[in-house]
Design an enzyme around this catalytic site. Structure first.
Site, PDB file in Angstrom:
ATOM      1  CG  HIS A 123      64.848   1.410  60.445  1.00  0.00           C
ATOM      2  ND1 HIS A 123      64.839   2.691  61.074  1.00  0.00           N
ATOM      3  CD2 HIS A 123      65.105   2.436  59.260  1.00  0.00           C
ATOM      4  CE1 HIS A 123      64.659   3.915  60.839  1.00  0.00           C
ATOM      5  NE2 HIS A 123      64.941   3.591  59.420  1.00  0.00           N
ATOM      6  CG  ASP A 200      67.384   5.690  56.835  1.00  0.00           C
ATOM      7  OD1 ASP A 200      67.698   6.640  57.941  1.00  0.00           O
ATOM      8  OD2 ASP A 200      66.711   4.569  57.524  1.00  0.00           O
ATOM      9  CD  GLN A 203      71.695   3.984  63.634  1.00  0.00           C
ATOM     10  OE1 GLN A 203      72.395   4.113  64.295  1.00  0.00           O
ATOM     11  NE2 GLN A 203      70.463   3.911  63.970  1.00  0.00           N
ATOM     12  CE  LYS A 226      67.929   7.096  64.961  1.00  0.00           C
ATOM     13  NZ  LYS A 226      67.767   6.120  66.156  1.00  0.00           N
ATOM     14  CB  CYS A 364      62.852  -0.977  64.255  1.00  0.00           C
ATOM     15  SG  CYS A 364      61.954  -0.252  66.164  1.00  0.00           S
TER      16      CYS A 364
END
Length: 406
Positions: A123, A200, A203, A226, A364
């Site tokens: 992203h 990253d 998620q 999140k 994104c």
């Protein structure tokens, strides 16, 4: 499976609200998850009982705040199995964490002509900071290709590594495809060349059991909002050996050791990277979110979500005229799709009329949309409070959407 989803849903008051006269079905968890009562109450307690700036006061309220804030640092370190709590840096979120590394590690360890490897499924927050570094220092950005099923081309990745490679930065789970990348293998391959790896985890942190020592990654980043915590708070984990080499990237507040009008010296880890007053209320909320997840059991959550995802994927795959993006062998937590020739925005708007919240658009991740030659998708992303019944409501709603468009 025996999972107390009904009692869990009671912890999230927002799930009881109506949207367009329909019970809310919230499937936009990839953008932000909802916040349970214990997290809200933990933050309220700060304002009711001991609100005061941390680290600087000698009075009781400040000491209570500092103790709570640093307690969360230790809690986060245990949550991801960091070797030291001072390897946990509090930031505003995933985006700021990546920017911190791009700026600070970039200043200390990357020279003109050096290379950074990312993947084609990142992203924008794991693309743009490297573009900025490219502008400042003249680096080269290399990209791991994405295969048709949404997995990374690992053979191509190995070929990209070179003596000029100074960092690999990849997502743990794609926010569009749901692909769970082999980040341990990616890290091991990079380390053969002496290259550090940033993962990253935006998620992944609330779906997977993340152990940074087992992964052996050099940096791991994620956001609180999140994972059932508040917005505006996140984490940069970094190995001590790298954080020690990296210069501060912002000045002021607790990051200083001494200041004269001529020069400054800087504090030790982790404070070196935490300029100004941190969002201590948000960090305490993050700690409560970790407690909440641990209270249910992370492995219990992972199994429940895996079962829910498999059910959703099967049910959605059977919808007429649907095209699902992301069929890699290992995936989870979300399903991205297009319905016939209906624009994803139109699908999302009609679903909203039926009380269903999904994400539409490029998520994104415009380069990934270009890879598949589509303007965007509809994304249903799942959390620990979603149910099979909600999936059934989505499937029935998609049939209505298709009917409306003929």
């Amino acid at each position: 499976m025996n999972y107390p989803v009904d009692s869990i849903r009671e912890d999230f008051p927002i799930l009881k609200r109506m949207v367009n006269n329909k019970p809310l079905v919230y499937f936009d968890n990839g953008a932000t998850s909802q916040t349970p009562i214990p997290v809200i109450e933990a933050m309220n307690r700060v304002y009711y009982e001991f609100n005061s700036n941390i680290h600087r006061g000698v009075h009781t309220l400040s000491n209570l705040g500092t103790e709570a804030f640093e307690g969360v640092r230790r809690k986060v370190a245990a949550f991801i199995n960091a070797r030291h709590s001072h390897e946990v840096i509090f930031t505003k979120g995933t985006t700021e964490s990546i920017n911190l590394v791009a700026y600070s590690y970039g200043e200390a360890c990357i020279l003109e002509g050096d290379e950074v490897i990312i993947s084609g499924m990142e992203h924008h927050s794991n693309i743009v900071p490297w573009h900025l570094l490219q502008s400042r220092k003249g680096i080269t950005l290399k990209v791991i290709p994405v295969l048709e099923d949404g997995s990374l081309d690992m053979e191509a990745y190995k070929q990209l590594l070179s003596p000029r490679t100074k960092l690999v930065a990849v997502t743990h789970i794609s926010n569009v495809l749901g692909t769970i990348n082999p980040v341990k293998e990616i890290t091991a391959e990079a380390h053969k060349h002496g290259v550090p790896v940033l993962i990253d985890g935006a998620q992944a942190i609330h779906h997977e059991m993340v152990d940074v020592q087992e992964l052996d990654c050099d940096f791991y980043v994620f956001s609180s909002h999140k994972m059932y915590g508040p917005t505006g708070t996140g984490v940069l984990y970094g190995k001590e050996k790298w954080l020690d080499k990296m210069p501060p990237w912002q000045g002021g507040g607790e990051m200083i050791k001494t200041v004269t009008l001529e020069t400054s010296t800087f504090n030790e880890l982790p404070f070196k990277f935490e300029a100004g007053t941190p969002d201590y209320v948000g960090v305490i909320g993050l700690g409560a979110a970790i407690d909440y997840m641990e209270g249910i059991g992370r492995e219990v959550i992972r199994r429940y979500e895996g079962d829910l995802y498999a059910y959703a994927f099967d049910r959605l795959s059977a919808v007429e005229d649907i095209r699902i993006y992301g069929t890699a062998p290992v995936r989870g937590s979300l399903v991205s799709f297009l319905l016939g020739n209906i624009h994803p925005f139109d699908t999302g708007m009609l679903l909203d009329k039926m009380g269903i919240a999904v994400r539409t658009g490029h998520h994104c991740a415009q380069p990934l949309m270009d890879r598949f030659a589509i303007p965007g998708t509809v994304r249903a992303s799942f959390a620990l409070y979603n149910t099979r019944e909600e999936v059934d409501i989505l499937v029935a709603a998609l049939a209505k959407v298709r009917q409306l468009f003929g």
